[in-house]
Design an enzyme around this catalytic site. Structure first.
Site, PDB file in Angstrom:
ATOM      1  N   ARG A  71       0.846  -1.197   0.000  1.00 39.96           N
ATOM      2  CA  ARG A  71       0.000   0.000   0.000  1.00 39.96           C
ATOM      3  C   ARG A  71       0.881   1.246   0.000  1.00 39.96           C
ATOM      4  NH1 ARG A  71      -4.666  -0.145   4.363  1.00 39.96           N
ATOM      5  NH2 ARG A  71      -5.377   1.634   3.112  1.00 39.96           N
ATOM      6  N   CYS A 109      -1.123   5.718   9.317  1.00 37.62           N
ATOM      7  CA  CYS A 109      -1.451   4.457   8.654  1.00 37.62           C
ATOM      8  C   CYS A 109      -2.594   4.760   7.689  1.00 37.62           C
ATOM      9  CB  CYS A 109      -1.816   3.382   9.681  1.00 37.62           C
ATOM     10  SG  CYS A 109      -3.184   3.850  10.776  1.00 37.62           S
TER      11      CYS A 109
END
Length: 299
Positions: free
Chosen positions: A176, A234
């Site tokens: 990611r 995150c």
């Protein structure tokens, strides 16, 4: 102050009758079976904490998928869990403390000192053969008075400038960070200047945190030292709390970017970098990076 409590240490506390509030924070992104698992088996006396409704406010593009709830609403939740001033609180889950760390950070941020993560969570407890129970636990309502802002945090604007004189860590999975896949947020990639530091590398195969020395070496390899100014993000501010716990175990202090990438990637003014370097061209400054196309956030 200590960050972790082991299963034997917790068991000893409970056997000695020391007042301890247990919070079961079972939640995994994309799954809705946390409460069902809790009802099937949990630590004796543990109260279920619903992360999306009690540890987060409603998702909005401008604040991210799991924005922090208002302090007064969080205090109401903490009282529902039975917490009084001066209590010792231990939070756990069944996913390597990835969700429980959100409760740990929020309670620390609210001014509670005696709050811990059960290292290894439910699996560690069961591995020692300790008793579990089924069903719902409804404790007497507590009277805790909570504050706010006791843990460092940064804004979206500060995140944009952080890498100029500090280290910004991206706690998401490497794929990611690199922009190879993005199943949730509007754009794939990372905040320019951020370093990849996946949260999963903080724990062993058993779901316990790595020893402090090993964690310290891990973060030092990323460039951290005693003088480092560190912030973490995150996807939505949940697992970044886990990274902050790992950093604390390693002897570092770090700030949280609560909105994280879900907030960042929804702002059309923000550029997003892809690839395995902090900036796309591998230098210390920005290059050609994508801007948002107006996509909305997924809750």
């Amino acid at each position: 102050m200590a960050t972790l409590m082991t299963a034997p240490e917790l068991h000893q506390r409970l056997e000695a009758g020391e007042r301890t509030i247990l919070l079961d924070v079972r939640w995994v992104l994309g799954r809705t079976d946390g409460h069902a698992g809790y009802l099937e088996a949990h630590l004796p006396g543990a109260v279920f904490v619903d992360l999306p409704t009690e540890l987060a406010d409603h998702a909005t593009p401008g604040r991210g998928r799991h924005p922090l709830p208002p302090p007064d609403r969080f205090q109401q939740s903490a009282r529902r869990w039975g917490i009084n001033d001066g209590d010792t609180v231990v939070a756990y889950d069944d996913s390597g403390s990835m969700a429980a760390a959100r409760a740990w950070w929020m309670l620390r941020n609210a001014g509670m000192d005696s709050v811990y993560l059960l290292d290894g969570g439910l699996s560690a407890w069961r591995s020692h053969g300790y008793h579990v129970e089924a069903g719902e636990v409804g404790p007497a309502v507590g009277s805790v008075s909570l504050g706010d802002g006791l843990m460092p945090s940064i804004t979206e604007q500060e995140a944009a400038q952080w890498s100029r004189d500090g280290l910004l860590l991206d706690a998401r999975a490497g794929e990611r960070y690199r922009g190879e896949v993005e199943p949730i947020d509007p754009r794939a990639g990372h905040i320019p200047g951020a370093l990849s530091a996946p949260t999963t590398e903080n724990v062993s195969e058993a779901g316990t945190f790595l020893p402090g020395g090993e964690l310290r070496r891990r973060f030092e390899a990323l460039g951290l030292d005693a003088s480092s100014k560190v912030a973490v993000y995150c996807g939505s501010g949940v697992t970044a709390s886990h990274e902050i716990a790992a950093l604390e175990i390693a002897g570092f202090s770090a700030a949280l970017f609560p909105g994280s990438f879900s907030q960042w990637s929804n702002n059309a003014a923000n550029v997003v970098a892809v690839g395995d370097a902090p900036f796309e061209d591998g230098t210390d400054g920005p290059s050609s990076m994508s801007r948002a196309d107006g996509s909305s956030v997924e809750a």
